[in-house]
Scaffold this motif. Structure first.
Motif, PDB file in Angstrom:
ATOM      1  N   ARG A 125     -12.575  -3.676  53.302  1.00 31.45           N
ATOM      2  CA  ARG A 125     -13.196  -5.349  53.449  1.00 31.45           C
ATOM      3  C   ARG A 125     -14.595  -5.469  53.644  1.00 31.45           C
ATOM      4  NH1 ARG A 125      -8.442  -5.187  57.266  1.00 31.45           N
ATOM      5  NH2 ARG A 125      -9.777  -4.539  59.074  1.00 31.45           N
ATOM      6  N   ARG A 180      -9.512  -6.100  42.674  1.00 37.63           N
ATOM      7  CA  ARG A 180      -8.726  -5.133  42.820  1.00 37.63           C
ATOM      8  C   ARG A 180      -9.173  -4.180  41.801  1.00 37.63           C
ATOM      9  NH1 ARG A 180      -4.009  -6.724  39.428  1.00 37.63           N
ATOM     10  NH2 ARG A 180      -5.525  -6.269  38.026  1.00 37.63           N
ATOM     11  N   ASP A 199      -2.351  -3.795  44.488  1.00 36.72           N
ATOM     12  CA  ASP A 199      -2.328  -5.132  44.870  1.00 36.72           C
ATOM     13  C   ASP A 199      -1.887  -5.201  46.242  1.00 36.72           C
ATOM     14  OD1 ASP A 199      -2.659  -5.790  42.216  1.00 36.72           O
ATOM     15  OD2 ASP A 199      -0.596  -6.608  41.654  1.00 36.72           O
ATOM     16  N   SER A 200      -0.892  -4.508  46.546  1.00 32.60           N
ATOM     17  CA  SER A 200      -0.510  -4.733  48.096  1.00 32.60           C
ATOM     18  C   SER A 200      -1.663  -4.192  49.052  1.00 32.60           C
ATOM     19  CB  SER A 200       0.786  -3.998  48.141  1.00 32.60           C
ATOM     20  OG  SER A 200       0.430  -2.421  48.091  1.00 32.60           O
ATOM     21  N   ALA A 201      -2.424  -3.439  48.801  1.00 37.75           N
ATOM     22  CA  ALA A 201      -3.506  -2.865  49.576  1.00 37.75           C
ATOM     23  C   ALA A 201      -4.375  -4.218  49.738  1.00 37.75           C
ATOM     24  CB  ALA A 201      -4.291  -1.694  49.268  1.00 37.75           C
ATOM     25  N   SER A 241      -4.052  -7.237  48.863  1.00 33.40           N
ATOM     26  CA  SER A 241      -3.621  -8.260  49.762  1.00 33.40           C
ATOM     27  C   SER A 241      -3.627  -8.189  51.024  1.00 33.40           C
ATOM     28  CB  SER A 241      -1.893  -8.453  48.907  1.00 33.40           C
ATOM     29  OG  SER A 241      -2.076  -8.927  47.840  1.00 33.40           O
ATOM     30  N   LYS A 242      -3.257  -7.313  51.607  1.00 35.39           N
ATOM     31  CA  LYS A 242      -3.392  -6.982  52.994  1.00 35.39           C
ATOM     32  C   LYS A 242      -4.670  -7.040  53.673  1.00 35.39           C
ATOM     33  CE  LYS A 242       0.577  -3.755  53.298  1.00 35.39           C
ATOM     34  NZ  LYS A 242       1.121  -2.323  53.207  1.00 35.39           N
ATOM     35  N   HIS A 243      -5.785  -6.500  52.889  1.00 30.26           N
ATOM     36  CA  HIS A 243      -7.161  -7.022  53.458  1.00 30.26           C
ATOM     37  C   HIS A 243      -7.651  -8.359  53.381  1.00 30.26           C
ATOM     38  CE1 HIS A 243      -8.141  -2.548  54.277  1.00 30.26           C
ATOM     39  NE2 HIS A 243      -7.667  -2.307  53.065  1.00 30.26           N
ATOM     40  N   ARG A 271      -5.630 -10.765  53.591  1.00 28.39           N
ATOM     41  CA  ARG A 271      -4.756 -11.493  54.722  1.00 28.39           C
ATOM     42  C   ARG A 271      -5.644 -11.418  55.942  1.00 28.39           C
ATOM     43  NH1 ARG A 271      -0.363  -8.974  54.660  1.00 28.39           N
ATOM     44  NH2 ARG A 271       0.359  -9.702  52.619  1.00 28.39           N
ATOM     45  N   VAL A 272      -5.938 -10.352  56.206  1.00 32.28           N
ATOM     46  CA  VAL A 272      -6.870  -9.944  57.486  1.00 32.28           C
ATOM     47  C   VAL A 272      -8.008 -11.062  57.421  1.00 32.28           C
ATOM     48  CG1 VAL A 272      -8.134  -8.513  58.924  1.00 32.28           C
ATOM     49  CG2 VAL A 272      -6.139  -7.943  57.848  1.00 32.28           C
ATOM     50  N   ASN A 313      -6.996 -14.784  57.658  1.00 33.21           N
ATOM     51  CA  ASN A 313      -6.663 -14.858  59.051  1.00 33.21           C
ATOM     52  C   ASN A 313      -7.820 -15.419  60.111  1.00 33.21           C
ATOM     53  OD1 ASN A 313      -3.918 -15.084  58.358  1.00 33.21           O
ATOM     54  ND2 ASN A 313      -3.562 -13.141  59.141  1.00 33.21           N
TER      55      ASN A 313
END
Length: 103
Positions: free
Chosen positions: A15, A34, A41-43, A45-47, A49-50, A53
């Motif tokens: 992050r 990326r 992509d998933s890793a 996306s998770k960061h 999202r945090v 939020n």
């Protein structure tokens, strides 16, 4: 979460690197981040999202050549939090009295 500018949300290495990329641009495409960070992509996306939020980034979706693309930018709050975190890191590094044992 935050003490004297140090930000636990931003401090996570991936992050922190995302924020450093975003600090240099108005907006950037998801795939560029990326590829620059060599994340899946998933890793990523998770960061993201945090960060989203926490109110530090905003996402914008659009169509390019019939494919959905996502663009990312730091919000005003995100830029302020990132600057404060960098200042806190600089202060921490400057105050460290690290002995040189190589001599």
């Amino acid at each position: 979460m935050m003490t004297d500018g140090f930000n636990d949300i931003i401090h996570v290495p991936a992050r922190l690197r995302v924020c450093s990329i975003l600090a240099e641009v108005a907006e950037i495409e998801f795939g560029v981040i990326r590829d620059s960070l060599a994340l899946s992509d998933s890793a990523l996306s998770k960061h993201l999202r945090v960060l989203e939020n926490a109110g530090y980034i905003a996402l914008r979706k659009g169509i390019v050549d019939t494919r959905t693309r996502t663009w990312v930018n730091l919000t005003k709050a995100g830029r302020a939090a990132f600057r404060a975190h960098v200042r806190a890191l600089r202060s921490l590094a400057a105050s460290a009295d690290i002995p040189d044992f190589t001599e």
